[in-house]
Design an enzyme around this catalytic site. Structure first.
Site, mmCIF file in Angstrom:
data_model
loop_
_atom_site.group_PDB
_atom_site.id
_atom_site.type_symbol
_atom_site.label_atom_id
_atom_site.label_comp_id
_atom_site.label_asym_id
_atom_site.label_seq_id
_atom_site.Cartn_x
_atom_site.Cartn_y
_atom_site.Cartn_z
ATOM 1 N N LYS A 1 5.618 -60.579 -35.964
ATOM 2 C CA LYS A 1 7.007 -60.128 -36.071
ATOM 3 C C LYS A 1 7.697 -60.366 -34.729
ATOM 4 O O LYS A 1 7.054 -60.417 -33.690
ATOM 5 C CB LYS A 1 7.043 -58.639 -36.393
ATOM 6 N N ASP B 1 -1.498 -56.483 -43.143
ATOM 7 C CA ASP B 1 -0.215 -56.660 -43.840
ATOM 8 C C ASP B 1 -0.015 -58.107 -44.298
ATOM 9 O O ASP B 1 0.558 -58.351 -45.357
ATOM 10 C CB ASP B 1 0.932 -56.247 -42.896
ATOM 11 N N LYS C 1 1.039 -55.228 -53.511
ATOM 12 C CA LYS C 1 0.218 -54.984 -52.335
ATOM 13 C C LYS C 1 0.805 -53.826 -51.520
ATOM 14 O O LYS C 1 1.976 -53.519 -51.738
ATOM 15 C CB LYS C 1 0.120 -56.256 -51.490
ATOM 16 N N LYS D 1 6.071 -68.720 -54.189
ATOM 17 C CA LYS D 1 6.984 -69.609 -53.444
ATOM 18 C C LYS D 1 6.787 -71.038 -53.931
ATOM 19 O O LYS D 1 5.656 -71.498 -54.116
ATOM 20 C CB LYS D 1 6.726 -69.503 -51.938
ATOM 21 N N GLU E 1 7.921 -64.442 -38.250
ATOM 22 C CA GLU E 1 9.105 -63.672 -38.660
ATOM 23 C C GLU E 1 9.907 -63.320 -37.418
ATOM 24 O O GLU E 1 9.329 -63.090 -36.346
ATOM 25 C CB GLU E 1 8.683 -62.389 -39.363
ATOM 26 N N HIS F 1 -1.346 -62.886 -47.843
ATOM 27 C CA HIS F 1 -0.564 -64.123 -47.860
ATOM 28 C C HIS F 1 -1.283 -65.301 -47.178
ATOM 29 O O HIS F 1 -1.384 -66.386 -47.745
ATOM 30 C CB HIS F 1 0.790 -63.918 -47.173
ATOM 31 N N ARG G 1 11.721 -40.939 -58.474
ATOM 32 C CA ARG G 1 11.690 -39.477 -58.335
ATOM 33 C C ARG G 1 13.101 -38.893 -58.257
ATOM 34 O O ARG G 1 13.299 -37.704 -58.535
ATOM 35 C CB ARG G 1 10.922 -39.096 -57.071
ATOM 36 N N HIS H 1 3.291 -62.301 -53.278
ATOM 37 C CA HIS H 1 4.526 -63.041 -53.567
ATOM 38 C C HIS H 1 4.525 -64.431 -52.937
ATOM 39 O O HIS H 1 5.297 -65.291 -53.328
ATOM 40 C CB HIS H 1 5.772 -62.227 -53.205
HETATM 41 C C1 BG6 Z 1 5.346 -58.599 -46.926
HETATM 42 C C2 BG6 Z 1 4.977 -57.848 -45.670
HETATM 43 O O1 BG6 Z 1 4.239 -58.683 -47.788
HETATM 44 O O2 BG6 Z 1 5.776 -59.908 -46.595
HETATM 45 C C3 BG6 Z 1 6.155 -57.793 -44.724
HETATM 46 O O3 BG6 Z 1 4.569 -56.520 -46.011
HETATM 47 C C4 BG6 Z 1 6.699 -59.173 -44.463
HETATM 48 O O4 BG6 Z 1 5.794 -57.158 -43.495
HETATM 49 C C5 BG6 Z 1 6.942 -59.926 -45.774
HETATM 50 O O5 BG6 Z 1 7.932 -59.048 -43.749
HETATM 51 C C6 BG6 Z 1 7.274 -61.388 -45.504
HETATM 52 O O6 BG6 Z 1 7.657 -62.019 -46.694
HETATM 53 P P1 BG6 Z 1 8.614 -63.305 -46.684
HETATM 54 O O7 BG6 Z 1 8.659 -63.760 -48.097
HETATM 55 O O8 BG6 Z 1 9.934 -62.853 -46.141
HETATM 56 O O9 BG6 Z 1 7.954 -64.294 -45.763
#
Ligand code: BG6
Length: 484
Positions: free
Chosen positions: A336, A231, A144, A178, A212, A236, A45, A174
């Site tokens: 987190k 999330d 996502k 990995k 994390e 994942h 934008r 994603h």
């Molecule tokens: C994302 C989440 O999909 O994955 C985030 O929205 C998270 O909250 C992230 O931090 C973690 O990805 P990775 O590859 O760093 O483990």
């Protein structure tokens, strides 16, 4: 699509594009792997010109690429492939400008990468179609979160399906990009060793941890409405679980692998108001210290409204009701501001039926530990004789490392390189099919409904710990403990 492809990124100046997509594309360009990729058209934008966009992109690449990967000469050629188009999601004329650019390109393939708010996906697809930008060689990648629950996810899928067939729709998770997650297929189906013992006769429990150390700073408003279950677990953790638990596929083709993953998701036992308290733990970090540095609690990070019901940690016990896994708990946990950043899968084997060793410590079980990140490795926990004359037949734990040393040379690749390449080549194996995502949402919805019905509280944990004590109790009542 065997020809050249233009990649069009919606949300081209956003966080994902800046941190992940452009660095991954730069790496593919540098390593001459993106032979199908013609141009990268970032849309956004911001009313900026091409020169300003290039300057920003350069600055961000220097910031987010490992320092050793930055190379002026590579940038000079990468830059030529990269351009910017200003586009408002609701403005038809902007799509016309984009279409004209695509028509003049000479590359027949078009890969539309949607990294904006998912609520815009339907509209973007419809606008692209109305402007004539979607040709027979077009595909779409969806980032996502695909919705907030099953209904909103179905709505997005429905809207996208009006423009793109399922074979042209690539839903990204994603974690599937990995290296070690893909290695699960090689480990399970490339070795004769593990498969015979990959079932409830030999395995006592499976643990999947994605920890994390970061908080939610910067993404607070998204996160406050989302929470850790939606999330991380919906996508994942359930994707990893389905790869661990699936039956051997008929072949390595996308349809066969996705069929088997889908069966696992269908066998997940719904969590109900009657068992939600025993099966799940919600947590939210309070102030604490992560690796020696004082950090704020979640609610103090930003001016949240109504976020006191948001979990930043979740642990749960999933049951897969099929012949292979009945009776084996799958413990999932993610959060987190935990002690450190690491993700791993732990396959814990049952003990031998009888022990000959007087000093056999009961806690020494065989475990296969698959470390997904930060290091990518696999280790097998076994016992050996304690060496020396002093002890005759005493046991000691030994870890066998199954890591391929040469893998290190790939370590500067993140998950996105693999996924972008596959999307460019039209390979859907590592992308989620519509029924997978929707079935995962159905299971997650059962948990959220049970939480709401029972008003399951969010327990506090100090930043820098591994979540609320109740998470330890969740596995302890079954006689297990988290692998730390
Ligand atoms: C994302 C989440 O999909 O994955 C985030 O929205 C998270 O909250 C992230 O931090 C973690 O990805 P990775 O590859 O760093 O483990």
């Amino acid at each position: 699509m065997s020809q050249m492809v233009d990649l069009i990124i919606f949300g081209g100046t956003g966080d994902l594009s800046t941190r992940k997509l452009l660095p991954a594309l730069y790496q593919l360009h540098r390593d001459k792997l993106a032979d199908r990729l013609h141009r990268i058209i970032a849309t956004g934008r911001s009313k900026i010109d091409g020169e300003t966009f290039h300057l920003e992109a350069q600055k961000n690449l220097q910031r987010f690429l490992p320092a050793a990967d930055w190379d002026e000469a590579v940038w000079a050629t990468f830059r030529e492939r990269l351009c910017y188009v200003q586009l408002e999601a609701g403005q038809s004329k902007d799509y016309q400008t984009l279409t004209n650019l695509l028509d003049s390109s000479g590359a027949p393939g078009r890969l539309f990468y949607l990294a904006t708010l998912p609520s815009l996906y339907g509209e973007i697809c419809q606008q692209l179609q109305a402007a004539g930008a979607v040709n027979r060689e077009s595909r779409v990648v969806l980032e996502k979160p695909l919705g907030h629950d099953l209904t909103s996810c179905q709505q997005i899928n429905e809207q996208v399906a009006q423009v793109f067939d399922e074979e042209a729709t690539f839903r990204i998770d994603h974690y599937l990009g990995k290296e070690t997650v893909q290695n699960l297929l090689a480990l399970r189906f490339g070795n004769a060793l593990f498969h015979p013992m990959w079932n409830n006769t030999f395995i006592s429990n499976v643990q999947i941890t994605v920890a994390e150390d970061i908080g939610v700073a910067g993404r607070g408003s998204y996160y406050a409405d989302t929470g850790a279950l939606r999330d991380m677990v919906q996508n994942h953790l359930l994707q990893v679980l389905s790869l661990v638990a699936m039956e051997p596929p008929a072949s390595l083709r996308a349809a066969d692998i996705r069929d088997e993953k889908m069966k696992v998701l269908r066998c997940l036992e719904p969590i109900t108001p009657a068992n939600v308290k025993a099966r799940t733990v919600r947590g939210r970090y309070a102030a604490g210290a992560v690796r020696g540095k004082a950090v704020k609690g979640f609610l103090e990070e930003e001016a949240f409204h109504d976020a006191d019901n948001t979990e930043t940690f979740v642990a749960l016990e999933a049951s897969i009701n099929n012949w292979r896994w009945a009776g084996v708990p799958f413990y999932l946990r993610t959060g987190k501001r935990l002690t450190r950043r690491y993700s791993e899968i732990v396959i814990e084997y049952r003990r031998q039926p009888f022990s000959l060793f007087a000093n056999d410590p009961q806690e020494l079980t065989n475990k296969l530990v698959i470390h997904l990140q930060p290091e990518e490795s696999i280790s097998l926990h076994t016992v050996n004789k304690k060496p020396g004359l002093a002890s005759k037949l005493r046991l000691k734990p030994v870890e066998l490392h199954l890591t391929d040393e040469s893998q290190e040379k790939h370590s500067s690749y993140d998950a996105y390189e693999r996924l972008l390449l596959d999307a460019l080549h039209g390979d859907q194996t590592l992308f989620m099919r519509r029924d997978e995502v929707e079935t995962a949402w159905r299971w997650i919805d059962s948990i959220i409904e049970a939480w709401e019905e029972n008003a399951i509280p969010v327990k506090s944990y100090n930043a820098g710990t591994m979540g609320p004590n109740a998470a330890t109790a969740l596995v302890a009542v079954d006689g297990f403990s988290w692998h730390e």
